[in-house]
Design an enzyme around this catalytic site. Structure first.
Site, short mmCIF file in Angstrom:
data_model
loop_
_atom_site.label_atom_id
_atom_site.label_comp_id
_atom_site.label_asym_id
_atom_site.label_seq_id
_atom_site.Cartn_x
_atom_site.Cartn_y
_atom_site.Cartn_z
N ARG A 83 109.29 47.41 -22.22
CA ARG A 83 110.20 47.56 -23.12
C ARG A 83 109.96 47.73 -24.54
NH1 ARG A 83 115.15 43.94 -22.93
NH2 ARG A 83 113.78 42.28 -23.11
N LYS A 139 121.14 44.57 -18.76
CA LYS A 139 122.43 44.43 -19.75
C LYS A 139 122.48 45.30 -20.83
CE LYS A 139 121.31 40.06 -19.75
NZ LYS A 139 119.84 40.04 -19.55
N ARG A 145 109.43 43.33 -28.28
CA ARG A 145 109.84 41.81 -28.68
C ARG A 145 108.73 40.82 -28.20
NH1 ARG A 145 115.50 41.60 -25.80
NH2 ARG A 145 114.83 39.62 -25.16
N ARG A 154 125.95 32.30 -20.45
CA ARG A 154 124.72 32.25 -19.84
C ARG A 154 124.44 30.85 -19.17
NH1 ARG A 154 121.23 36.19 -22.31
NH2 ARG A 154 118.88 35.31 -22.04
N ARG A 158 111.51 32.99 -18.67
CA ARG A 158 112.87 33.45 -18.78
C ARG A 158 113.55 33.64 -17.56
NH1 ARG A 158 111.68 38.39 -22.44
NH2 ARG A 158 113.95 38.95 -22.24
P1 AP5 Z 1 117.41 46.09 -21.18
O1 AP5 Z 1 118.66 46.98 -21.05
O2 AP5 Z 1 116.85 45.81 -22.46
O3 AP5 Z 1 117.53 44.65 -20.28
P2 AP5 Z 1 118.52 43.42 -20.53
O4 AP5 Z 1 118.92 42.87 -19.29
O5 AP5 Z 1 119.34 43.51 -21.76
O6 AP5 Z 1 117.18 42.27 -20.78
P3 AP5 Z 1 117.06 41.43 -22.11
O7 AP5 Z 1 115.62 41.12 -21.94
O8 AP5 Z 1 117.49 41.84 -23.45
O9 AP5 Z 1 117.88 40.22 -21.38
P4 AP5 Z 1 117.60 38.68 -21.80
O10 AP5 Z 1 118.89 38.23 -21.05
O11 AP5 Z 1 116.38 38.16 -21.24
O12 AP5 Z 1 117.55 38.55 -23.22
P5 AP5 Z 1 118.47 38.53 -24.54
O13 AP5 Z 1 118.12 39.28 -25.54
O14 AP5 Z 1 119.87 38.46 -24.06
O15 AP5 Z 1 116.43 46.71 -20.17
C1 AP5 Z 1 115.09 46.11 -20.09
C2 AP5 Z 1 114.02 47.45 -20.13
O16 AP5 Z 1 114.30 48.09 -18.76
C3 AP5 Z 1 114.24 48.49 -21.18
O17 AP5 Z 1 113.06 49.15 -21.62
C4 AP5 Z 1 114.99 49.58 -20.41
O18 AP5 Z 1 114.98 51.00 -21.03
C5 AP5 Z 1 114.84 49.52 -19.09
N1 AP5 Z 1 115.87 49.83 -18.09
C6 AP5 Z 1 116.90 49.16 -17.95
N2 AP5 Z 1 117.51 49.73 -17.16
C7 AP5 Z 1 116.68 50.45 -16.11
C8 AP5 Z 1 116.83 51.06 -15.06
N3 AP5 Z 1 118.08 51.09 -14.50
N4 AP5 Z 1 115.79 51.92 -14.61
C9 AP5 Z 1 114.69 51.81 -15.47
N5 AP5 Z 1 114.51 51.33 -16.48
C10 AP5 Z 1 115.64 50.62 -17.08
O19 AP5 Z 1 117.94 36.82 -25.04
C11 AP5 Z 1 117.01 36.52 -25.64
C12 AP5 Z 1 116.73 35.14 -26.04
O20 AP5 Z 1 117.70 34.80 -26.89
C13 AP5 Z 1 117.02 34.20 -24.41
O21 AP5 Z 1 115.59 33.96 -23.80
C14 AP5 Z 1 117.46 32.74 -25.40
O22 AP5 Z 1 116.67 32.05 -25.75
C15 AP5 Z 1 118.50 33.47 -26.23
N6 AP5 Z 1 119.94 33.72 -25.84
C16 AP5 Z 1 120.49 34.74 -25.67
N7 AP5 Z 1 121.79 34.68 -25.44
C17 AP5 Z 1 121.80 33.10 -25.16
C18 AP5 Z 1 122.77 32.43 -24.53
N8 AP5 Z 1 124.08 32.99 -24.42
N9 AP5 Z 1 122.64 31.10 -24.50
C19 AP5 Z 1 121.57 30.59 -24.86
N10 AP5 Z 1 120.49 31.23 -25.28
C20 AP5 Z 1 120.57 32.55 -25.48
#
Ligand code: AP5
Length: 217
Positions: free
Chosen positions: A126, A13, A159, A87, A170
């Site tokens: 990552r 994402k 992270r 979410r 997660r």
């Molecule tokens: P990346 O692009 O970073 O993946 P992502 O989908 O953004 O993953 P996240 O871990 O950030 O998502 P998340 O939803 O768990 O965390 P968030 O920060 O939103 O890619 C991942 C890795 O893969 C990278 O190294 C990249 O280079 C690599 N990659 C990507 N695409 C690739 C490909 N096609 N091929 C090869 N490699 C690739 O949330 C964190 C925490 O915040 C949550 O756990 C929760 O506690 C809280 N939170 C956030 N939003 C909410 C909400 N709306 N409601 C409640 N709590 C929330």
């Protein structure tokens, strides 16, 4: 243009929303990044969010809805891409209500579909830049110089929620609370399911093709 990007942790994402923001000139609104900024600044919201984030569970809806309403209101007229929000079904309903009557609401919902095994490999590898937020992967998308951000030369960090144990929590949280959001949208509109197991450039090409088809003149 208003875009929602859904997907499990590690689906890509953040990677793709950042490319979308650059290509289409929209604001990149990542709920995870906003929360991490709040934590780094030691705000009340950041303190409240901390334990949920560290354990891989969701921050309560009321805090998130207020935070994201502020972010969407502050976004420019070009629109935004939502990364990590909504979410839960309650968050999706709150977003719909806030957009009700506003120029057609959301233009497109993209759902990045990825295998669980790929998620763990991507997340544990990552690395991100604490200064500009750029995201890398030790194998798939390494920086030019090991451990250093290409954009600003700052040392990359891992992270705290990117351990294998927290990733599994997660993922469980995703299946219980976020997958129903995909179903919520599917009963109301077209959801663009995209195979996100492929390399990032191939996935980006498919996403851009879908966005070009709906983007306003
Ligand atoms: P990346 O692009 O970073 O993946 P992502 O989908 O953004 O993953 P996240 O871990 O950030 O998502 P998340 O939803 O768990 O965390 P968030 O920060 O939103 O890619 C991942 C890795 O893969 C990278 O190294 C990249 O280079 C690599 N990659 C990507 N695409 C690739 C490909 N096609 N091929 C090869 N490699 C690739 O949330 C964190 C925490 O915040 C949550 O756990 C929760 O506690 C809280 N939170 C956030 N939003 C909410 C909400 N709306 N409601 C409640 N709590 C929330």
């Amino acid at each position: 243009m208003r875009i929602v990007v859904l997907g499990a942790p590690g689906a890509g994402k953040g990677t793709h929303c950042s490319r979308i923001a650059e290509k289409y000139g929209v604001a990149h609104l990542s709920s995870g990044d906003i929360l991490r900024r709040e934590r780094a600044e030691g705000t009340e919201l950041g303190r409240k969010a901390q334990s949920y984030m560290d354990s891989g569970t969701l921050v309560p809806d009321d805090l998130i809805v207020e935070m994201m309403s502020k972010a969407t209101r502050a976004a420019g007229t070009a629109g935004y891409v939502l990364d990590g929000f909504p979410r839960t079904v309650n968050q999706a309903k709150a977003l719909d209500e806030s957009l009700d009557g506003q120029d057609g609401g959301i233009d497109i919902v993209v759902n990045l579909v990825v295998d669980d095994g790929v998620v763990v490999e991507r997340i544990t590898g990552r690395r991100s830049c604490p200064a500009c937020g750029a995201v890398y992967h030790v194998k798939n998308m390494p920086p030019r110089e090991d451990g250093v951000c290409d954009k600003d030369g700052v040392a990359l960090v891992q992270r705290p929620d990117d351990t294998e144990e927290v990733v599994n929590n997660r993922l469980q949280t995703y299946y219980e609370q976020t997958e129903p959001v995909v179903e919520y949208y599917k009963t109301r509109r077209t959801v663009h399911d995209i195979d996100a197991n492929e390399d990032a450039d191939s996935v980006a090409d498919i996403i851009f093709g879908r966005l070009d088809a709906v983007s306003r003149p």
